[in-house]
Scaffold this motif. Sequence first.
Motif, PDB file in Angstrom:
ATOM      1  N   ASP A   1       0.572   4.227  -2.764  1.00 30.69           N
ATOM      2  CA  ASP A   1       0.361   5.629  -2.398  1.00 30.69           C
ATOM      3  C   ASP A   1       1.466   6.519  -2.962  1.00 30.69           C
ATOM      4  O   ASP A   1       1.193   7.604  -3.486  1.00 30.69           O
ATOM      5  CB  ASP A   1       0.298   5.782  -0.873  1.00 30.69           C
ATOM      6  CG  ASP A   1      -0.948   5.130  -0.263  1.00 30.69           C
ATOM      7  OD1 ASP A   1      -1.905   4.872  -1.035  1.00 30.69           O
ATOM      8  OD2 ASP A   1      -0.960   4.875   0.951  1.00 30.69           O
ATOM      9  N   SER A   2       2.721   6.070  -2.879  1.00 26.75           N
ATOM     10  CA  SER A   2       3.853   6.840  -3.412  1.00 26.75           C
ATOM     11  C   SER A   2       3.717   7.004  -4.925  1.00 26.75           C
ATOM     12  O   SER A   2       3.960   8.079  -5.470  1.00 26.75           O
ATOM     13  CB  SER A   2       5.179   6.148  -3.100  1.00 26.75           C
ATOM     14  OG  SER A   2       5.385   6.079  -1.722  1.00 26.75           O
ATOM     15  N   PHE A   3       3.310   5.913  -5.608  1.00 28.77           N
ATOM     16  CA  PHE A   3       3.142   5.965  -7.051  1.00 28.77           C
ATOM     17  C   PHE A   3       2.042   6.957  -7.431  1.00 28.77           C
ATOM     18  O   PHE A   3       2.185   7.727  -8.364  1.00 28.77           O
ATOM     19  CB  PHE A   3       2.830   4.564  -7.603  1.00 28.77           C
ATOM     20  CG  PHE A   3       2.672   4.531  -9.088  1.00 28.77           C
ATOM     21  CD1 PHE A   3       3.773   4.647  -9.917  1.00 28.77           C
ATOM     22  CD2 PHE A   3       1.412   4.391  -9.666  1.00 28.77           C
ATOM     23  CE1 PHE A   3       3.635   4.621 -11.288  1.00 28.77           C
ATOM     24  CE2 PHE A   3       1.264   4.367 -11.037  1.00 28.77           C
ATOM     25  CZ  PHE A   3       2.376   4.483 -11.851  1.00 28.77           C
TER      26      PHE A   3
ATOM     27  N   ASP B   1       0.830  -1.208   0.000  1.00 31.75           N
ATOM     28  CA  ASP B   1       0.000   0.000   0.000  1.00 31.75           C
ATOM     29  C   ASP B   1       0.863   1.256   0.000  1.00 31.75           C
ATOM     30  O   ASP B   1       0.525   2.257  -0.630  1.00 31.75           O
ATOM     31  CB  ASP B   1      -0.940   0.020   1.208  1.00 31.75           C
ATOM     32  CG  ASP B   1      -1.976  -1.094   1.140  1.00 31.75           C
ATOM     33  OD1 ASP B   1      -2.249  -1.574   0.021  1.00 31.75           O
ATOM     34  OD2 ASP B   1      -2.495  -1.484   2.203  1.00 31.75           O
ATOM     35  N   ASN B   2       2.009   1.220   0.707  1.00 31.48           N
ATOM     36  CA  ASN B   2       2.924   2.368   0.736  1.00 31.48           C
ATOM     37  C   ASN B   2       3.430   2.692  -0.660  1.00 31.48           C
ATOM     38  O   ASN B   2       3.535   3.848  -1.042  1.00 31.48           O
ATOM     39  CB  ASN B   2       4.127   2.096   1.652  1.00 31.48           C
ATOM     40  CG  ASN B   2       3.724   1.956   3.105  1.00 31.48           C
ATOM     41  OD1 ASN B   2       2.640   2.359   3.501  1.00 31.48           O
ATOM     42  ND2 ASN B   2       4.605   1.380   3.897  1.00 31.48           N
TER      43      ASN B   2
END
Length: 197
Positions: free
Chosen positions: A186-188, A182-183
């Motif tokens: 979100d960064s993408f 998920d991190n």
Amino acid sequence: MKKYSIDQLEINEISNKNEYFSIIESLLFVSGEPLNLKNIADIIQCDLKYTNKLLKEMAAIYEDNSRGIKLISIDDNYQLVTKPHNSEYIEKLLKTNKRQSLSQASLEALAIIAYKQPVTRIDIDEIRGVKSDRAIVSLHEKNLIKECGRLEAPGRPILYGTTEEFLRYFNLSNLEELPSLDNFVDSFKDITEEDEI
């Protein structure tokens, strides 16, 4: 040597702690392979709780920058390893470089295996969009992945998973320490939104 309870040991803790550190360090050094917490506790004749406490204190001592080794734990198995910042000197001694950096293809294949294991080569190829044969061979040679069975499907393709060496290589105690996908999502999304502005 008598087997002590945690309460009895706290009375003798100061006088015995350095002796236990010395014994455990010798055991780990001679073994060369990871030793299980229970095995260490049985050998030094202490209970698991106190042995775990000793190992945590030893790990903290080895974190000192002046030390060339550290104590790592992977699923309650303990091992002495060299610190990464000394690797170039160790490579000179050994005249080999087993920890060569991984290619982009190998990193992609390894990430897929780490997060989706057990997984087949065909699944890895589909996710990457290209063949992964060479990457898989390279990862297998570096002992970062292993065959962990076969899929019950036509052709019975090999299933791949990560190894304990994978955990050591990335300084992880277990697979639960892998960053959440998920991190990355979100960064993408954040990067994509910035590009659209």
